[in-house]
Structures are given as C-alpha cells and as structure tokens.
Write a protein that holds these residues in place. Sequence first.
Motif, PDB file in Angstrom:
ATOM      1  N   MET A 280       0.838  -1.207   0.000  1.00 20.64           N
ATOM      2  CA  MET A 280       0.000   0.000   0.000  1.00 20.64           C
ATOM      3  C   MET A 280       0.869   1.253   0.000  1.00 20.64           C
ATOM      4  N   GLU A 281       2.006   1.181   0.699  1.00 20.90           N
ATOM      5  CA  GLU A 281       2.869   2.372   0.750  1.00 20.90           C
ATOM      6  C   GLU A 281       3.475   2.652  -0.631  1.00 20.90           C
ATOM      7  N   ALA A 282       3.881   1.601  -1.341  1.00 16.46           N
ATOM      8  CA  ALA A 282       4.435   1.800  -2.691  1.00 16.46           C
ATOM      9  C   ALA A 282       3.398   2.408  -3.629  1.00 16.46           C
ATOM     10  N   LEU A 283       2.124   2.138  -3.352  1.00 12.37           N
ATOM     11  CA  LEU A 283       1.046   2.614  -4.224  1.00 12.37           C
ATOM     12  C   LEU A 283       0.569   4.022  -3.870  1.00 12.37           C
ATOM     13  N   ALA A 284       1.116   4.583  -2.800  1.00  7.96           N
ATOM     14  CA  ALA A 284       0.635   5.896  -2.332  1.00  7.96           C
ATOM     15  C   ALA A 284       0.624   6.975  -3.427  1.00  7.96           C
ATOM     16  N   PRO A 285       1.638   7.044  -4.302  1.00  6.50           N
ATOM     17  CA  PRO A 285       1.590   8.107  -5.318  1.00  6.50           C
ATOM     18  C   PRO A 285       0.511   7.899  -6.386  1.00  6.50           C
ATOM     19  N   PHE A 286      -0.104   6.734  -6.394  1.00 13.88           N
ATOM     20  CA  PHE A 286      -1.008   6.384  -7.496  1.00 13.88           C
ATOM     21  C   PHE A 286      -2.453   6.248  -7.051  1.00 13.88           C
ATOM     22  N   ARG A 287      -2.785   6.890  -5.939  1.00 16.95           N
ATOM     23  CA  ARG A 287      -4.162   6.835  -5.444  1.00 16.95           C
ATOM     24  C   ARG A 287      -5.021   7.842  -6.197  1.00 16.95           C
ATOM     25  N   ASP A 316      -4.956   4.116  -9.383  1.00 15.34           N
ATOM     26  CA  ASP A 316      -4.745   4.219 -10.827  1.00 15.34           C
ATOM     27  C   ASP A 316      -3.755   3.113 -11.241  1.00 15.34           C
ATOM     28  N   VAL A 317      -4.288   1.912 -11.406  1.00 14.42           N
ATOM     29  CA  VAL A 317      -3.470   0.757 -11.808  1.00 14.42           C
ATOM     30  C   VAL A 317      -3.952   0.290 -13.177  1.00 14.42           C
ATOM     31  N   GLN A 318      -3.042   0.308 -14.148  1.00 16.87           N
ATOM     32  CA  GLN A 318      -3.357  -0.189 -15.492  1.00 16.87           C
ATOM     33  C   GLN A 318      -3.119  -1.686 -15.532  1.00 16.87           C
ATOM     34  N   ILE A 319      -3.981  -2.415 -16.207  1.00 18.83           N
ATOM     35  CA  ILE A 319      -3.813  -3.870 -16.315  1.00 18.83           C
ATOM     36  C   ILE A 319      -3.977  -4.252 -17.791  1.00 18.83           C
ATOM     37  N   GLU A 320      -2.993  -4.992 -18.289  1.00 20.68           N
ATOM     38  CA  GLU A 320      -3.019  -5.413 -19.693  1.00 20.68           C
ATOM     39  C   GLU A 320      -3.101  -6.935 -19.752  1.00 20.68           C
ATOM     40  N   VAL A 321      -3.945  -7.424 -20.645  1.00 25.70           N
ATOM     41  CA  VAL A 321      -4.084  -8.875 -20.834  1.00 25.70           C
ATOM     42  C   VAL A 321      -3.681  -9.219 -22.257  1.00 25.70           C
ATOM     43  N   SER A 322      -2.818 -10.217 -22.423  1.00 27.31           N
ATOM     44  CA  SER A 322      -2.492 -10.690 -23.777  1.00 27.31           C
ATOM     45  C   SER A 322      -2.593 -12.195 -23.848  1.00 27.31           C
ATOM     46  N   ILE A 323      -2.674 -12.664 -25.082  1.00 25.77           N
ATOM     47  CA  ILE A 323      -2.789 -14.097 -25.332  1.00 25.77           C
ATOM     48  C   ILE A 323      -1.734 -14.506 -26.353  1.00 25.77           C
ATOM     49  N   ALA A 324      -1.174 -15.706 -26.169  1.00 22.31           N
ATOM     50  CA  ALA A 324      -0.276 -16.288 -27.170  1.00 22.31           C
ATOM     51  C   ALA A 324      -0.653 -17.758 -27.302  1.00 22.31           C
ATOM     52  N   SER A 325      -1.214 -18.137 -28.447  1.00 23.60           N
ATOM     53  CA  SER A 325      -1.547 -19.552 -28.651  1.00 23.60           C
ATOM     54  C   SER A 325      -0.247 -20.329 -28.817  1.00 23.60           C
ATOM     55  N   ILE A 415      -1.375 -13.842 -20.417  1.00 24.86           N
ATOM     56  CA  ILE A 415      -0.361 -13.040 -19.719  1.00 24.86           C
ATOM     57  C   ILE A 415      -1.017 -11.743 -19.252  1.00 24.86           C
ATOM     58  N   MET A 416      -0.991 -11.518 -17.952  1.00 24.84           N
ATOM     59  CA  MET A 416      -1.506 -10.255 -17.412  1.00 24.84           C
ATOM     60  C   MET A 416      -0.344  -9.478 -16.807  1.00 24.84           C
ATOM     61  N   ARG A 417      -0.312  -8.186 -17.099  1.00 29.92           N
ATOM     62  CA  ARG A 417       0.690  -7.298 -16.505  1.00 29.92           C
ATOM     63  C   ARG A 417      -0.051  -6.104 -15.902  1.00 29.92           C
ATOM     64  N   ALA A 418       0.549  -5.463 -14.934  1.00 29.70           N
ATOM     65  CA  ALA A 418      -0.081  -4.276 -14.351  1.00 29.70           C
ATOM     66  C   ALA A 418       1.008  -3.287 -13.971  1.00 29.70           C
ATOM     67  N   TRP A 419       0.664  -2.017 -14.021  1.00 33.75           N
ATOM     68  CA  TRP A 419       1.644  -0.987 -13.689  1.00 33.75           C
ATOM     69  C   TRP A 419       0.939   0.315 -13.321  1.00 33.75           C
ATOM     70  N   CYS A 420       1.706   1.215 -12.718  1.00 29.49           N
ATOM     71  CA  CYS A 420       1.205   2.533 -12.310  1.00 29.49           C
ATOM     72  C   CYS A 420       2.131   3.604 -12.883  1.00 29.49           C
ATOM     73  N   GLU A 421       1.552   4.650 -13.390  1.00 23.93           N
ATOM     74  CA  GLU A 421       2.331   5.789 -13.905  1.00 23.93           C
ATOM     75  C   GLU A 421       1.655   7.057 -13.429  1.00 23.93           C
ATOM     76  N   ARG A 422       2.443   8.037 -13.091  1.00 17.40           N
ATOM     77  CA  ARG A 422       1.852   9.342 -12.763  1.00 17.40           C
ATOM     78  C   ARG A 422       2.943  10.397 -12.868  1.00 17.40           C
TER      79      ARG A 422
END
Length: 440
Positions: A280-287, A316-325, A415-422
Amino acid sequence: MPKLNETHDASLTSWVDSANEPGADFPVQNLPFGVYTDPQTGKGKVGIAIGDMILDVTAARAKGVIGGVADDAAGACAGDTLNGLMAMGGRHWSVLRAAASKALRYDTEEGEAAEALAGEILVAQADVTMRLPAQIGDYTDFYASIFHATNVGMMLRPDNPLMPNYKHIPIAYHGRASSIVVSGESCKRPVGQTKAPDADVPSFGPSMAFDYETEIAFYVGPGNPLGQPVSIDEAEDHIFGLSILNDWSARDIQAWEYQPLGPFLAKSFASHVSPWVVTMEALAPFRSGAYQRPDGDPTPLPYLSSDANEAEGGFDVQIEVSIASEKMRDEGAAPEVLAVTNMQNLYWTIFQMLTHHTSNGCNLRPGDMMGTGTISGQTDDALGSILEITKRGTNPITLPTGEERKFLGDGDELIMRAWCERDGARGIGFGECRAVIEGA
Ligand code: MN
C-alpha cells in the motif's frame, strides 16, 4: 492513506543497475514482497524485488544490512510466507520498507555497505522459482466493476442487466483458497457438468467455454477478531498490498450451476496470482478518488461511506491482458493484446469491500486474499474477460496466426501485466501473472 516520504522520491536510483532502467517494474521506489524457493535448501524465503534481482531479507538481516528499528519486521520474514509480516501492521511494514530502500539506494552509506555484500544478499530472479506469497486461509471474490456486471447481465437478462442490489451492496462469493497457484504454473482445463441450451439433459465433459477474469487481488494484513467489524476508516490498516489475479472461469459450467447459490465448480479449479505483492505504501503516489457515481445513483449507506474513501479510495493501476496460442509461440509471434483496463473502473473501493466483508462480524485473518472481480472498462478495448470480448462466443476473435477463438483453447498462454504511472512519480510495475492452458 500512507503518506509520501523519501522512499517515493522519483530521483532515487539503486546500485542494482537493472532497477534504474526506464520502464522497469521494480525500481527502488517499488520494493514489493514475495517468496521464492532457495535453490540451495529448497525452502521458501521472503524477498524484495529490485530490478531483475531479489533482496534476501533474512540474509540482509543476518549481515546487518537491515536492522535497527526494522529488525522486528525483518525477523518476521524468516519463514516461508509473508503471513508473519502481514500480521504486524503498517508501522512495521513502513520501517522495513524504509530500511530496504536505504540499503538498495545508490547514494547512501547503507547502500555502499550492502553493495559490498551483494553476492550474499541478492539472488537473480532468473535463477529461482517464485511461490505463493502467503498461506491464504480464505479467498473471497467480489464483482465490483459495474461495466463487467452490466455486460454479463446483458447476456443473461437483456431487459434487466444490473440486479437491483448492485449499487447498494458490494457483491461477492466465497472462493476456494486451496486452488490458488502462482504465475508460471499451468492451468488444466476443467471437466464438469453442463447443459447446452438446446439439450434436454445435462452432460459431463471438458469445459467448452473456458475463460479468464482480469482482476486485482488484495491481501489482508492484521485481521479482526470474530464479532468485531472493521469500519471504513480503519479498512486501510488491514490491507497489506495488491497483486494481479486471474480468476479462471468455465462459463458453461457456471451457467448451469450458478442458480441459486452462485459460482462453485466453475471457479474453484484454479486461480492464478502474480508472485509479488505491491505494498500500500508503494502505491501511495497512485491513489485516486473513488468511482464517480453518476447523478441519480444511490449514496452508499453510512457504514460504507467516508470522506477519505471518496477522496482517495481508488487506485490508478493499469492492467493489460495478452494471449499467445501455442502456434503463435511456435512461430515466434508476439502475444496479442486483448485488453487494457484500469482499477478505476471499480464501482466499489477495496476499502468498501473489506468493510462490507466484516460488517456482519466475519473475521479476516492475515494472508486472506480478496479479488476485485473482473475489471472491465467502458470501451471495447478494456473488457476483462473473453466472454465479453466475443459476446459469449458469438463474435470470435482472430489471432495473428489466423486461429479463431470463441473462448480459450488448449495451449493458449494468458499473460496479465499491471503498472502505475503518474507525473512526478517513478512508475512501478506488478510483474506478471502468466499461465498456459493444458488440455483436460
Ligand atoms: Mn472473478
């Protein structure tokens, strides 16, 4: 909300070079916790991700790299799960984060001392396998994205997509903790009982409507005694951090079994989580603020309302989903992005979810995990399940190899990835949650 402090300073760099690369998931501002298997002993060890390396918390404590006021918290990391640390609470998490930050920074005395011991306190992520971060006693999955709830409701009840309770109460079901597994392990297509709409009788066999759900998980820190609810103002103190969650779902099994008591075997065969828990502390800048309810939507009841939750209950967490057969991987094709969504699409905050969960006196325990529910956005490129993307299989997608998918196929990798930017903050990532689907 955890306050911003020197650990968030965007200008900080680490003596672990890979942590300083632009776009790195694990810069020194992140410092997520996880558990890996020690290649020497085969036992689980608590670590902190830094760049493409892991700080062995126990070795760092033994070498005096982490100590002082952080000694108790570092000592709680001596076992093979994060439960002990999770139980300690925010003050301890914060002093341990501050100590790890100092030790991994480029510009500190502590960092210089730590760098001299690098060979004894760091392991390469590439050299170890990750484990579940906690012993998860209970798992509850919510249904908090109003866009997902509406999309799914439209398929089941076109004239009445959103149930009348939805805007008043955070909806959830009790999931299965025993089948939660970590990124990298495969997922076996479940077998179960289904009944096709045009069939007279049900049949038993492999799910033909196999789906993923794009979610964020949150882990309970200190629990609450049975009979003592957690108020909305206290909820934040009970959450340790967030991970990525893929709540696999067999839609055909679900459709036949879910009434009147909700999901059961359609969900309980497996759920995948990413190995690193972003605190939660790491996420503080992205609330961010809680979801802006349109005019006319009900105000939550007082036990689910607070000014602080309204002002900063969101993330504010972005989540990306991709697929690779399998064929895509054989041909060396890049994974195909299916969606990019954001935690801000949640109608209920994680604090409202936790508060509601305990409102009847139900006790939560350190390491319990909760899922947000599938996070879908408003647009077609932000749908959190293949059910929604293909409109229950009626509108198949075509992969770069020409293969069609109504639902997921054997050999497909999700494949799911997530990240925060601000602006003004160093971006941080969650790493990834990936799994290949094995045939039934
Ligand atoms: Mn779910």
